[in-house]
Design an enzyme around this catalytic site. Structure first.
Site, PDB file in Angstrom:
ATOM      1  N   CYS A 286       0.976  -1.179  -0.078  1.00 32.30           N
ATOM      2  CA  CYS A 286      -0.205   0.102   0.017  1.00 32.30           C
ATOM      3  C   CYS A 286       0.918   1.211   0.001  1.00 32.30           C
ATOM      4  O   CYS A 286       0.545   2.219  -0.418  1.00 32.30           O
ATOM      5  CB  CYS A 286      -0.808   0.038   1.326  1.00 32.30           C
ATOM      6  SG  CYS A 286      -0.283  -0.374   2.836  1.00 32.30           S
ATOM      7  N   GLU A 385      -3.704   3.923  -8.290  1.00 31.56           N
ATOM      8  CA  GLU A 385      -2.837   2.657  -7.657  1.00 31.56           C
ATOM      9  C   GLU A 385      -2.978   1.478  -8.343  1.00 31.56           C
ATOM     10  O   GLU A 385      -3.899   1.061  -9.167  1.00 31.56           O
ATOM     11  CB  GLU A 385      -3.453   2.739  -6.342  1.00 31.56           C
ATOM     12  CG  GLU A 385      -2.947   1.354  -5.520  1.00 31.56           C
ATOM     13  CD  GLU A 385      -3.291   0.831  -4.062  1.00 31.56           C
ATOM     14  OE1 GLU A 385      -4.807   0.977  -4.065  1.00 31.56           O
ATOM     15  OE2 GLU A 385      -2.703   0.766  -3.300  1.00 31.56           O
TER      16      GLU A 385
HETATM   17  P1  NAD Z   1     -10.059  -4.946  -1.136  1.00 38.79           P
HETATM   18  O1  NAD Z   1     -10.739  -4.013  -0.539  1.00 38.79           O
HETATM   19  O2  NAD Z   1     -10.583  -5.802  -2.321  1.00 38.79           O
HETATM   20  O3  NAD Z   1     -10.402  -6.344  -0.016  1.00 38.79           O
HETATM   21  C1  NAD Z   1     -10.302  -6.323   1.320  1.00 38.79           C
HETATM   22  C2  NAD Z   1     -11.148  -6.879   2.289  1.00 38.79           C
HETATM   23  O4  NAD Z   1     -12.410  -6.222   2.391  1.00 38.79           O
HETATM   24  C3  NAD Z   1     -10.994  -8.079   1.850  1.00 38.79           C
HETATM   25  O5  NAD Z   1     -11.179  -9.072   3.035  1.00 38.79           O
HETATM   26  C4  NAD Z   1     -12.603  -8.302   1.327  1.00 38.79           C
HETATM   27  O6  NAD Z   1     -13.166  -9.555   1.278  1.00 38.79           O
HETATM   28  C5  NAD Z   1     -13.323  -7.263   1.918  1.00 38.79           C
HETATM   29  N1  NAD Z   1     -14.583  -6.764   1.402  1.00 38.79           N
HETATM   30  C6  NAD Z   1     -15.038  -6.852   0.131  1.00 38.79           C
HETATM   31  N2  NAD Z   1     -16.177  -6.064  -0.033  1.00 38.79           N
HETATM   32  C7  NAD Z   1     -16.653  -6.108   1.336  1.00 38.79           C
HETATM   33  C8  NAD Z   1     -17.794  -5.465   1.501  1.00 38.79           C
HETATM   34  N3  NAD Z   1     -18.821  -5.117   0.720  1.00 38.79           N
HETATM   35  N4  NAD Z   1     -17.954  -5.165   2.994  1.00 38.79           N
HETATM   36  C9  NAD Z   1     -17.110  -5.831   3.787  1.00 38.79           C
HETATM   37  N5  NAD Z   1     -15.875  -6.332   3.572  1.00 38.79           N
HETATM   38  C10 NAD Z   1     -15.528  -6.508   2.118  1.00 38.79           C
HETATM   39  O7  NAD Z   1      -8.614  -4.976  -1.047  1.00 38.79           O
HETATM   40  P2  NAD Z   1      -7.437  -6.047  -1.288  1.00 38.79           P
HETATM   41  O8  NAD Z   1      -7.391  -6.193  -2.913  1.00 38.79           O
HETATM   42  O9  NAD Z   1      -7.756  -7.352  -0.591  1.00 38.79           O
HETATM   43  O10 NAD Z   1      -6.095  -5.308  -1.027  1.00 38.79           O
HETATM   44  C11 NAD Z   1      -5.653  -4.241  -1.716  1.00 38.79           C
HETATM   45  C12 NAD Z   1      -5.799  -2.895  -1.333  1.00 38.79           C
HETATM   46  O11 NAD Z   1      -5.560  -2.914   0.051  1.00 38.79           O
HETATM   47  C13 NAD Z   1      -5.273  -1.747  -1.834  1.00 38.79           C
HETATM   48  O12 NAD Z   1      -5.902  -0.770  -2.272  1.00 38.79           O
HETATM   49  C14 NAD Z   1      -4.306  -1.624  -0.953  1.00 38.79           C
HETATM   50  O13 NAD Z   1      -3.336  -0.214  -1.180  1.00 38.79           O
HETATM   51  C15 NAD Z   1      -4.980  -1.778   0.418  1.00 38.79           C
HETATM   52  N6  NAD Z   1      -3.887  -1.710   1.438  1.00 38.79           N
HETATM   53  C16 NAD Z   1      -4.046  -0.641   2.371  1.00 38.79           C
HETATM   54  C17 NAD Z   1      -2.844  -0.867   3.576  1.00 38.79           C
HETATM   55  C18 NAD Z   1      -2.694   0.214   4.559  1.00 38.79           C
HETATM   56  O14 NAD Z   1      -2.391   0.061   5.638  1.00 38.79           O
HETATM   57  N7  NAD Z   1      -3.266   1.578   4.265  1.00 38.79           N
HETATM   58  C19 NAD Z   1      -2.237  -2.184   3.709  1.00 38.79           C
HETATM   59  C20 NAD Z   1      -2.401  -2.904   2.694  1.00 38.79           C
HETATM   60  C21 NAD Z   1      -3.259  -2.832   1.627  1.00 38.79           C
END
Ligand code: NAD
Length: 493
Positions: A286, A385
């Site tokens: 991230c 991103e």
């Molecule tokens: P994502 O948003 O697709 O999924 C994250 C989680 O949310 C998963 O467990 C998913 O099942 C859940 N989710 C999806 N839809 C949902 C809903 N409607 N209600 C509740 N939960 C739901 O993210 P990803 O692809 O797993 O990870 C990548 C993203 O995470 C990137 O944008 C990255 O930058 C971000 N990230 C941020 C940090 C930080 O600390 N700022 C760290 C790591 C990753």
């Protein structure tokens, strides 16, 4: 290690299937083969997990002396250290991330549990300088209740630790929802937590998709706080879901982090930092430093060195100790990256290296280190991103100009500055609207260093002393010390 793993969810101290027996498979990004099968939780399973956490919250857990809870946290830390190799292997198979990073991280993450264990008995209340006679008024910090922790697939051990450790330290109970893209590590981790003898229901781990599983969890009436890490689009759903249960939300979201290299910078150091920032973990971080601004005078020379470096990065199997970049975690991500690069080139971006899926990609999701020159930082690769090893490079002339350019993006998670002039390092750091600035370094974490963004990168800070308070609520208690009865009951004094 067996070829095909079967996992169960961990609810109320028991290993269970989904009630309707539904499952889904997790793919190994190295070869696109299914390697594990996990339960797919429905709203019913979510309810079971939340009810179990609520029951545990009504039990002994929040009433334990802080030092007693600290013992469990330290036991989790020991388990992590003893089993870092196993956890690393599982995370590597499930996500494609390099084993040397996953193993090191699993070991280092133990520090977070020790850190929060040390804080359990340092959170104090206050006595208020109250403006009423015969009153002693105090505040205490009490646990919140059931915490829903929503975890993405990347850096999941870290992103779980910064939620779970402070939550447990303060006496809350937790339901963790793993990512559907890489659910296995959480189950291996909770096996270790179980070994500590932690009371049933205090930690629950479920697996499933955003909808229905994530949705049911984040809108459940018994959930009091949602700690979310993931993408900004998902965050919008989470906020809507939290309108159902009015729970407190913290958001750690994506980034498009800018890095500036001034002409006086130590170039070897900057080359290393930039490589770590965008090509470490194949750019799937991230805080990836994915927008690079080079000062005019060093632009051509530095860019050529960077391209030379990027071309030498060794792509390969993530378990191989010589590999520097493994596969991406999902094929979908690889397709998004390819599409965005194509659009950027059509709009004038100049591809300098990489840019196409690698020969190794016949089976796995391999994408090489990619560098694109962009005259305008609104081109697609420079603006959005990508969560991949794609660096967009732009020019700048003055300090003021680069500050404006660095700030000209929706995100504000991380940033980097390379200069020998420390005054400038500090000035630029102060001016950048991002939660983190690295000066002459990049991609570092610590339990004591708050982590989190601003703007569309979310709000809330994880890690650091203050973050433990996010897992408490302030309670105000009024003591009447007077011997006389209350005065006029019909006026509020
Ligand atoms: P994502 O948003 O697709 O999924 C994250 C989680 O949310 C998963 O467990 C998913 O099942 C859940 N989710 C999806 N839809 C949902 C809903 N409607 N209600 C509740 N939960 C739901 O993210 P990803 O692809 O797993 O990870 C990548 C993203 O995470 C990137 O944008 C990255 O930058 C971000 N990230 C941020 C940090 C930080 O600390 N700022 C760290 C790591 C990753």
């Amino acid at each position: 290690m067996p070829k095909f793993k079967e996992y169960k969810m961990y609810i109320n101290g028991e290993w269970v299937d989904a009630e309707d027996k539904k499952t889904f498979e997790s793919l190994n990004p190295e070869n696109n083969e299914s390697w594990a099968v996990v339960p797919e939780a429905s709203a019913k399973d979510v309810d079971k997990a939340v009810q179990s956490a609520q029951k545990a919250f009504e039990g002994e857990w929040p009433k334990l002396f802080p030092k007693e809870r600290a013992k469990y946290l330290r036991a989790i830390a020991s388990q992590l250290r003893e089993n870092a190799e196993l956890l690393g292997k599982i995370e590597t198979i499930d996500t494609g991330k390099l084993f040397r990073e996953t193993k090191t991280q699993a070991n280092y993450i133990a520090e977070y549990y020790d850190y929060f264990a040390g804080l359990t008995d340092k959170v104090e209340g206050t006595v208020l300088p109250i403006d009423k006679p015969d009153m002693q008024v105090i505040t205490t910090r009490i646990p919140i209740g059931v915490i829903a922790a929503i975890i993405p697939w990347n850096s999941q051990m870290l992103l779980t630790a910064v939620k779970l450790a402070p939550a447990l330290a303060m006496g809350n109970t937790v339901v963790i929802k793993s990512s559907e893209l890489a659910p296995a590590t959480m189950f291996e981790f909770v096996k270790l937590i179980e070994k500590t003898g932690i009371p049933k229901g205090v930690v629950n781990v479920i697996s499933g998709f955003g909808d229905p599983c994530g949705k049911a969890l984040t809108s459940h009436t018994l959930v009091e706080r949602i700690a979310f890490t993931g993408g900004p689009e998902t965050a919008r759903h989470i906020i809507k879901n939290s309108a159902e249960n009015l729970s407190q939300v913290s958001l750690e979201l994506g980034g498009k982090s800018p890095v500036a290299v001034f002409e006086d910078a130590d170039q070897d150091n900057a080359l290393n930092g930039i490589t770590a920032g965008i090509f470490g973990a194949s750019g799937q971080s991230c805080i990836a430093g994915s927008r690079l601004y080079l000062q005019n005078k060093i632009y051509d020379n530095f860019l050529n060195k960077l391209i030379e470096r990027a071309n030498k990065i060794k792509l390969g199997g993530p378990m191989d100790p010589d590999t520097q970049m493994g596969p991406l975690t999902s094929f979908k991500q690889l397709e998004i990256i390819e599409k965005t690069i194509k659009l950027t080139i059509e709009q004038g971006g100049k591809l300098r290296c990489g840019g196409k899926r690698h020969a190794l990609s016949n089976k796995g999701y391999y994408f090489p280190a990619t560098i694109i020159e962009c005259e305008n930082h609104n081109l697609p690769t420079a603006k959005n991103e990508l969560f991949g090893p794609v660096l967009s490079v732009m020019k700048f002339e003055t300090e003021e100009e680069v500050i404006n350019k660095m700030n000209d993006n929706q995100y504000g998670l991380s940033s980097g500055v390379y200069t020998k002039d420390l005054g400038r390092g500090l000035r630029v750091s102060k001016a950048i609207r991002a939660g983190i600035t690295f000066v002459n370094t990049y991609r570092l974490i610590s339990p004591s260093a708050p982590f989190g963004g601003m703007k569309d990168s979310g709000y809330g800070k994880e890690a650091g002393i203050e973050s433990i308070k996010d897992y408490t609520r302030i309670k105000t208690t009024w003591f009447n010390t007077s011997k006389k009865p209350m005065s006029d009951p019909f006026t509020m004094g």
